[in-house]
Structure formats: C-alpha cells, structure tokens
Scaffold this motif. Structure first.
Motif, mmCIF file in Angstrom:
data_model
loop_
_atom_site.group_PDB
_atom_site.id
_atom_site.type_symbol
_atom_site.label_atom_id
_atom_site.label_comp_id
_atom_site.label_asym_id
_atom_site.label_seq_id
_atom_site.Cartn_x
_atom_site.Cartn_y
_atom_site.Cartn_z
ATOM 1 N N ASP A 1 0.846 -1.188 0.000
ATOM 2 C CA ASP A 1 0.000 0.000 0.000
ATOM 3 C C ASP A 1 0.884 1.240 0.000
ATOM 4 O O ASP A 1 2.102 1.139 -0.113
ATOM 5 N N GLY A 2 0.295 2.401 0.126
ATOM 6 C CA GLY A 2 1.060 3.645 0.097
ATOM 7 C C GLY A 2 2.121 3.712 1.180
ATOM 8 O O GLY A 2 3.200 4.279 0.978
ATOM 9 N N GLN A 3 1.847 3.099 2.335
ATOM 10 C CA GLN A 3 2.820 3.112 3.421
ATOM 11 C C GLN A 3 4.077 2.332 3.048
ATOM 12 O O GLN A 3 5.189 2.723 3.404
ATOM 13 N N GLY A 4 3.898 1.246 2.352
ATOM 14 C CA GLY A 4 5.042 0.451 1.911
ATOM 15 C C GLY A 4 5.923 1.232 0.961
ATOM 16 O O GLY A 4 7.150 1.238 1.092
ATOM 17 N N TYR A 5 5.285 1.895 -0.017
ATOM 18 C CA TYR A 5 6.053 2.726 -0.947
ATOM 19 C C TYR A 5 6.750 3.854 -0.199
ATOM 20 O O TYR A 5 7.899 4.184 -0.473
ATOM 21 N N LEU B 1 8.685 11.329 -6.596
ATOM 22 C CA LEU B 1 8.349 9.969 -7.021
ATOM 23 C C LEU B 1 7.195 9.406 -6.181
ATOM 24 O O LEU B 1 6.275 8.767 -6.712
ATOM 25 N N PHE B 2 7.218 9.647 -4.883
ATOM 26 C CA PHE B 2 6.135 9.189 -4.006
ATOM 27 C C PHE B 2 4.799 9.798 -4.431
ATOM 28 O O PHE B 2 3.793 9.091 -4.528
ATOM 29 N N ILE B 3 4.796 11.089 -4.698
ATOM 30 C CA ILE B 3 3.553 11.762 -5.104
ATOM 31 C C ILE B 3 3.034 11.179 -6.416
ATOM 32 O O ILE B 3 1.834 10.920 -6.561
ATOM 33 N N VAL B 4 3.916 10.937 -7.356
ATOM 34 C CA VAL B 4 3.512 10.347 -8.646
ATOM 35 C C VAL B 4 2.931 8.953 -8.439
ATOM 36 O O VAL B 4 1.874 8.623 -8.991
ATOM 37 N N ILE B 5 3.584 8.133 -7.635
ATOM 38 C CA ILE B 5 3.101 6.775 -7.377
ATOM 39 C C ILE B 5 1.713 6.809 -6.734
ATOM 40 O O ILE B 5 0.799 6.096 -7.152
ATOM 41 N N PRO C 1 -4.945 13.479 3.584
ATOM 42 C CA PRO C 1 -3.955 13.966 4.553
ATOM 43 C C PRO C 1 -2.929 12.918 4.975
ATOM 44 O O PRO C 1 -1.824 13.273 5.377
ATOM 45 N N VAL C 2 -3.271 11.634 4.869
ATOM 46 C CA VAL C 2 -2.286 10.606 5.227
ATOM 47 C C VAL C 2 -1.155 10.615 4.203
ATOM 48 O O VAL C 2 0.028 10.592 4.566
ATOM 49 N N TYR C 3 -1.495 10.678 2.921
ATOM 50 C CA TYR C 3 -0.464 10.749 1.883
ATOM 51 C C TYR C 3 0.286 12.073 1.976
ATOM 52 O O TYR C 3 1.497 12.128 1.755
ATOM 53 N N LEU C 4 -0.424 13.138 2.304
ATOM 54 C CA LEU C 4 0.213 14.437 2.489
ATOM 55 C C LEU C 4 1.219 14.374 3.639
ATOM 56 O O LEU C 4 2.331 14.917 3.539
ATOM 57 N N ALA C 5 0.861 13.678 4.710
ATOM 58 C CA ALA C 5 1.769 13.523 5.852
ATOM 59 C C ALA C 5 3.022 12.756 5.445
ATOM 60 O O ALA C 5 4.141 13.137 5.813
ATOM 61 N N SER D 1 -6.915 0.637 6.065
ATOM 62 C CA SER D 1 -6.418 0.008 4.841
ATOM 63 C C SER D 1 -7.142 0.546 3.606
ATOM 64 O O SER D 1 -8.371 0.620 3.588
ATOM 65 N N PRO D 2 -6.388 0.875 2.562
ATOM 66 C CA PRO D 2 -7.041 1.323 1.328
ATOM 67 C C PRO D 2 -7.740 0.183 0.589
ATOM 68 O O PRO D 2 -8.475 0.406 -0.347
ATOM 69 N N TYR D 3 -7.523 -1.065 1.037
ATOM 70 C CA TYR D 3 -8.119 -2.223 0.366
ATOM 71 C C TYR D 3 -9.425 -2.675 1.001
ATOM 72 O O TYR D 3 -10.120 -3.512 0.457
#
Length: 156
Positions: A14-18, A120-124, A93-97, A73-75
């Motif tokens: 998920d986004g946290q892993g990336y 790269l994180f923002i693009v992913i 806000p989680v991705y923003l954080a 979880s996003p899933y």
C-alpha cells in the motif's frame, strides 16, 4: 500505466510500503550519491519541523480512523466518511503527511537526490492509489463523497 501493472503494483504493497521504501532509498542515496548541495544549516534544520508536522498529521488521522471505527487500509471498505480534522483541508492527509516526512527528510539532508523521492512518491500515489480510493469512496458514499470532493482539495 497499464491497468494490469497498476493492479500488480497496488497489490504488492500500500502507500505506506512505498513511503517506507522511498524514505530508506532517499537516505541511502544521500550517502551514496551526495551530489549537489542545495541547502545548508541552519536552513536544513527546518526539515525537522516539516517532519514533525507530517508525523503529527499522520497520528491525528490515525486517531480519527480509530475513533470512527473505520479501516486504515485502502483495500477494505470504510464504514465512515471522515471529513473532520486534517480531512477538512485535504482529501488525502495521510499521503500528504507521508510526503511531508519525505520532503522534510530531503530538506534535512540538503542534497538534490532525496527531493526526487518525494516527487516519485507523489507520482506513485497519484497513479496507483488515489484514483482507486476515490472511485471506491464515491461508490460507497455517493453524493456525500461527491459533495466533500467539491469542497475539499485533493492535497492542500
């Protein structure tokens, strides 16, 4: 990106892993490729404030998820559409954080290469997660989510 590849990449983590992989790569790359110093102390110290703000925002979001007894979880399907706290100013806000922590880390290091990992994180996240999550929220919450989407910007 092809739909099959997108699904495979999303299924891996998920986004946290990336975020964690990119944070580690950012730090390691700073020491392996210490090219082009952009920032120096005391400016680099401001990165600690940015990191702190990102951690605070992530913590605040986690508390809201737990208080509202909905999934992190996003899933999984959320039980509640959260529109308070940091969600009043950002739909993500989680991705923003996470992006703030990456950016703050890049500021602390002060070299060019770590900033690439923030981008790269923002693009992913923009390609793999946000469209999927927004479609799902729209399916689950309908007009309530569409109204929220009109009122609140995606990032800030």
């Amino acid at each position: 990106m092809a739909a099959g590849l997108r699904e495979t990449a999303r299924a891996i983590t998920d986004g946290q892993g990336y975020f964690l992989v990119l944070l580690i790569l950012s730090i390691v790359s700073h020491f392996i490729f210490p090219v082009r110093i952009l920032l120096q102390a005391p400016v680099t110290w401001s990165g600690f404030l940015i990191i702190g703000a990102g951690i605070w925002m992530a913590f605040r979001c986690r508390v809201l998820f737990l208080q509202n007894r909905t999934t992190l979880s996003p899933y999984e399907s959320p039980a509640v559409l959260i529109t308070t706290g940091p969600f009043r100013i950002s739909r993500n806000p989680v991705y923003l954080a996470m992006a703030a922590v990456l950016f703050g880390s890049a500021v602390v290091m002060g070299t060019l290469v770590p900033f690439v990992f923030t981008f790269l994180f923002i693009v992913i996240v923009e390609m793999l997660f946000i469209p999927f999550e927004e479609r799902r929220l729209e399916e689950i919450f309908g007009d309530e989510y569409r109204d929220y989407k009109r009122r609140v910007r995606q990032w800030v």
